[in-house]
Design a protein around this motif. Structure first.
Motif, PDB file in Angstrom:
ATOM      1  N   ALA A  92      52.142  34.231  34.643  1.00  0.00           N
ATOM      2  CA  ALA A  92      52.454  34.856  33.598  1.00  0.00           C
ATOM      3  C   ALA A  92      51.154  35.200  32.768  1.00  0.00           C
ATOM      4  N   GLU A  93      50.484  33.742  32.969  1.00  0.00           N
ATOM      5  CA  GLU A  93      49.192  34.107  32.370  1.00  0.00           C
ATOM      6  C   GLU A  93      47.604  34.868  33.421  1.00  0.00           C
ATOM      7  N   ALA A  94      48.422  34.483  34.466  1.00  0.00           N
ATOM      8  CA  ALA A  94      47.076  34.957  35.591  1.00  0.00           C
ATOM      9  C   ALA A  94      47.762  36.650  35.178  1.00  0.00           C
ATOM     10  N   LEU A  95      48.676  36.599  35.749  1.00  0.00           N
ATOM     11  CA  LEU A  95      49.346  37.900  35.770  1.00  0.00           C
ATOM     12  C   LEU A  95      48.512  38.809  34.746  1.00  0.00           C
ATOM     13  N   THR A  96      48.549  38.921  33.561  1.00  0.00           N
ATOM     14  CA  THR A  96      48.532  39.260  32.658  1.00  0.00           C
ATOM     15  C   THR A  96      47.122  39.594  32.611  1.00  0.00           C
ATOM     16  N   GLU A  97      45.852  38.528  33.081  1.00  0.00           N
ATOM     17  CA  GLU A  97      44.649  38.413  32.764  1.00  0.00           C
ATOM     18  C   GLU A  97      44.384  39.630  34.179  1.00  0.00           C
ATOM     19  N   ARG A  98      45.406  39.559  34.845  1.00  0.00           N
ATOM     20  CA  ARG A  98      44.632  40.301  35.939  1.00  0.00           C
ATOM     21  C   ARG A  98      45.366  41.649  35.764  1.00  0.00           C
ATOM     22  N   ALA A  99      46.217  41.967  34.985  1.00  0.00           N
ATOM     23  CA  ALA A  99      46.484  43.383  34.607  1.00  0.00           C
ATOM     24  C   ALA A  99      45.008  44.333  33.454  1.00  0.00           C
ATOM     25  N   ASP A 100      44.655  42.982  32.484  1.00  0.00           N
ATOM     26  CA  ASP A 100      43.752  43.266  31.435  1.00  0.00           C
ATOM     27  C   ASP A 100      42.869  43.778  32.615  1.00  0.00           C
ATOM     28  N   ALA A 101      42.445  43.314  34.071  1.00  0.00           N
ATOM     29  CA  ALA A 101      40.564  43.459  33.764  1.00  0.00           C
ATOM     30  C   ALA A 101      40.788  44.442  34.998  1.00  0.00           C
ATOM     31  N   GLN A 102      41.983  45.090  35.603  1.00  0.00           N
ATOM     32  CA  GLN A 102      42.388  46.340  36.372  1.00  0.00           C
ATOM     33  C   GLN A 102      42.610  47.307  35.426  1.00  0.00           C
ATOM     34  N   ARG A 103      43.093  47.372  33.992  1.00  0.00           N
ATOM     35  CA  ARG A 103      43.063  48.276  33.253  1.00  0.00           C
ATOM     36  C   ARG A 103      41.317  48.437  32.569  1.00  0.00           C
ATOM     37  N   ARG A 104      41.076  47.401  32.037  1.00  0.00           N
ATOM     38  CA  ARG A 104      39.090  47.193  32.671  1.00  0.00           C
ATOM     39  C   ARG A 104      38.372  47.628  33.117  1.00  0.00           C
ATOM     40  N   VAL A 105      38.316  47.961  34.423  1.00  0.00           N
ATOM     41  CA  VAL A 105      37.522  48.485  35.490  1.00  0.00           C
ATOM     42  C   VAL A 105      37.911  49.719  35.433  1.00  0.00           C
TER      43      VAL A 105
END
Length: 152
Positions: A4-17
């Motif tokens: 779940a933490e990795a999924l949150t970080e992934r979503a944040d990275a996608q938004r950042r990109v």
């Protein structure tokens, strides 16, 4: 780190990109005699770093999902595929029931009467059953996301 933490970080990275992509596009050209608001080349370097991290996270999540066993639901990957199909099935059933019920259409008294080609009540019952199954499966997926560690 839990899935779940990795999924949150992934979503944040996608938004950042996406944010960086937009900023790069806005600063890639500027008028002669003026300076761009931001350095597009530096933004490209930054987006490259974020994309590298995003690629690592995606690979780790996919690797983990293929190995996490959810019992009767199969692997996490199997459960996610089932969830996606259940969402589509629910959308189709709901849409069909709405169309058969005539939702969103206005009728004048002088028009011919429209008849339903589909059993609306049965479609709504099926949609409710699919939604219930979907909620239960989604709960098991979320629970696994918070109890399983991300694999390297």
């Amino acid at each position: 780190m839990k899935i779940a933490e990795a999924l949150t970080e992934r979503a944040d990275a996608q938004r950042r990109v996406e944010q960086l992509r937009s900023r790069i596009a806005a600063n890639a050209r500027y008028q002669e005699g003026e300076e761009p608001a931001e350095d597009a080349a530096a933004l490209l370097v930054e987006v490259g770093e974020v994309l590298t991290r995003l690629g690592t996270l995606i690979a780790q999540v996919n690797r983990t999902n293929s190995r996490v066993d959810l019992g009767p639901d199969g692997t996490m990957t199997d459960a996610l595929a089932t969830r996606d199909v259940l969402r589509l099935r629910h959308a189709v059933l709901t849409s069909a029931a709405d169309a058969a019920a005539g939702q969103g259409t206005r009728h004048l008294r002088s028009e011919l009467r429209h008849l339903s080609a589909l059993p609306v009540a049965d479609l709504r019952r099926q949609a409710d059953e699919v939604a219930r199954t979907l909620r239960t499966l989604d709960g098991r997926i979320q629970q696994a996301n918070w109890t399983h560690d991300l694999l390297d």
